[in-house]
Design an enzyme around this catalytic site. Structure first.
Site, mmCIF file in Angstrom:
data_model
loop_
_atom_site.group_PDB
_atom_site.id
_atom_site.type_symbol
_atom_site.label_atom_id
_atom_site.label_comp_id
_atom_site.label_asym_id
_atom_site.label_seq_id
_atom_site.Cartn_x
_atom_site.Cartn_y
_atom_site.Cartn_z
ATOM 1 N N ARG A 297 6.805 -7.335 7.749
ATOM 2 C CA ARG A 297 5.844 -7.117 6.654
ATOM 3 C C ARG A 297 4.879 -8.294 6.706
ATOM 4 N NH1 ARG A 297 6.827 -5.622 0.367
ATOM 5 N NH2 ARG A 297 6.938 -3.612 1.420
ATOM 6 N N HIS B 102 1.229 1.428 5.053
ATOM 7 C CA HIS B 102 2.650 1.305 4.659
ATOM 8 C C HIS B 102 3.388 2.579 5.087
ATOM 9 C CE1 HIS B 102 6.113 -0.157 2.764
ATOM 10 N NE2 HIS B 102 5.804 -0.056 1.484
ATOM 11 N N GLN C 84 7.025 3.811 3.741
ATOM 12 C CA GLN C 84 6.996 4.336 2.377
ATOM 13 C C GLN C 84 6.644 5.822 2.367
ATOM 14 O OE1 GLN C 84 7.510 2.656 -0.748
ATOM 15 N NE2 GLN C 84 7.615 4.813 -1.317
ATOM 16 N N ASP D 248 -0.594 3.780 -7.408
ATOM 17 C CA ASP D 248 -0.004 2.502 -6.983
ATOM 18 C C ASP D 248 -0.648 1.411 -7.822
ATOM 19 O OD1 ASP D 248 1.358 0.543 -5.556
ATOM 20 O OD2 ASP D 248 0.103 0.674 -3.762
ATOM 21 N N CYS E 186 5.105 4.158 -5.251
ATOM 22 C CA CYS E 186 5.966 3.460 -4.287
ATOM 23 C C CYS E 186 6.783 2.352 -4.940
ATOM 24 C CB CYS E 186 5.129 2.897 -3.144
ATOM 25 S SG CYS E 186 3.941 1.639 -3.653
ATOM 26 N N ARG F 84 13.874 5.532 0.899
ATOM 27 C CA ARG F 84 13.478 4.500 1.870
ATOM 28 C C ARG F 84 14.658 4.209 2.798
ATOM 29 N NH1 ARG F 84 9.433 0.933 0.581
ATOM 30 N NH2 ARG F 84 9.711 0.262 2.732
#
Ligand code: CP
Ligand code: NVA
Length: 308
Positions: free
Chosen positions: A107, A134, A137, A225, A266, A294
């Protein structure tokens, strides 16, 4: 080398296979062995490096638990504690880590770091979020939608708010899984036009609608988000909030979507900002299924990367 760098860089049949395997892996752990994919020994003897240059709860825990459940071992590394954070090049870090571990998840901020890691590593590399995308996700999100509503192909997904990294991976998924996407948000925070074009070229409809009420008309899924992502300057907070306030997901907005529309985020969420608690905790919300998935989706991604 099966790197999992982005959804648009992974073949549709591989993506479909990952989602199907994730469901089998989930069913097996839930004690429903029909078609189960036994994964308890899949990573025996394997070590996975999990590198974080930004904070994380879900990505960190779900990858770590996933590796352990598959019989492997993981090490969580903070970028700032590594020589990587003190001047060692990404290329050298990639080559050194490849001598020790079987898989790298990273990340980071700029996606060039991810790409350089993948270029120089001799083991697979997974994107655990960059400023731009991402993908893990959205694999969990597609899995979650399909668990609740069946195939996502042909459905209408509405993204409301900031056209950020998570939105970008939704656009990639629209192209690869064949669903339509409407973006609603201020023009200053539109998603990258390159990604809008990519989805349109794949034959799916991508609409940009400034009015959130009109945007959610006929929506099967409404997604939002945070208004300030980890890579955004804190000094932009007030300006962003002012621009985004009208794009909050609340009861009034969800009333204009299809009656059986789902809500996703998310996480982490800022309750009362991009979404109200009523929606987060209400019957349309599948946010905690997304979080759980996930784990299952990333186990399937790791198996695909290692071809096991
Ligand atoms: N959704 C997500 O990636 O959460 P974390 O930042 O907690 O990993
Ligand atoms: N857009 C958010 C997602 C966090 C999982 C961020 O980049 O901070």
């Amino acid at each position: 080398m099966n790197h999992f760098l982005d959804i648009h860089k992974t073949k549709p049949d591989a993506l479909r296979n990952i989602i199907d395997n994730a469901r089998l892996i989930k069913n097996a752990r839930a004690g429903r062995p029909k078609g189960a994919l036994d994964d308890e020994q899949a990573l025996t003897g394997h070590v996975v490096a999990l590198i974080f240059e930004k904070p994380s709860t879900r990505t960190r825990v779900s990858f770590d638990v996933g590796v352990r459940q598959m019989g492997g071992q993981s090490m969580v590394l903070s970028g700032s504690d590594m020589q990587l954070g003190h001047g060692e090049t990404i290329a050298d870090t990639a080559r050194v880590l490849s001598r020790f571990v079987d898989l790298i998840m990273i990340r980071t901020f700029d996606e060039s770091v991810l790409h350089e890691m993948a270029e120089f590593a001799t083991v697979p590399v997974i994107n655990g979020l960059t400023d731009r995308t991402h993908p893990c996700q959205i694999m969990a999100d597609v899995m979650t939608f399909e668990e609740h509503r069946g195939p996502i192909a042909g459905k209408k997904v509405v993204w409301t708010g900031d056209g950020n990294n998570v939105c970008a991976s939704f656009l990639h998924a629209a192209a690869q899984f064949g669903f339509d996407l409407t973006f609603t948000g201020p023009v200053q925070l539109d998603p990258e036009m390159e990604f809008v074009g990519l989805a349109r070229n794949a034959g799916v409809s991508v609409q940009i609608e400034r009015d959130p009420i009109k945007a959610v008309d006929g929506a099967d899924l409404v997604v939002t988000d945070t208004w300030v992502s980890m890579h955004d300057a804190q000094s932009s907070r007030e300006r962003r909030h002012n621009m985004l306030r009208q794009y909050q997901v609340n009861d009034e907005l969800m009333r204009h979507a299809k009656p059986d529309a789902l809500f996703m985020h998310c996480l982490p969420a800022h309750r009362g900002e991009e979404v109200t608690s009523e929606i987060m905790d209400g019957p349309k919300s599948v946010i905690f299924d997304e979080a759980e998935n996930r784990l299952h989706a990333q186990k399937a991604i790791m198996r695909w990367c290692l071809d096991i």
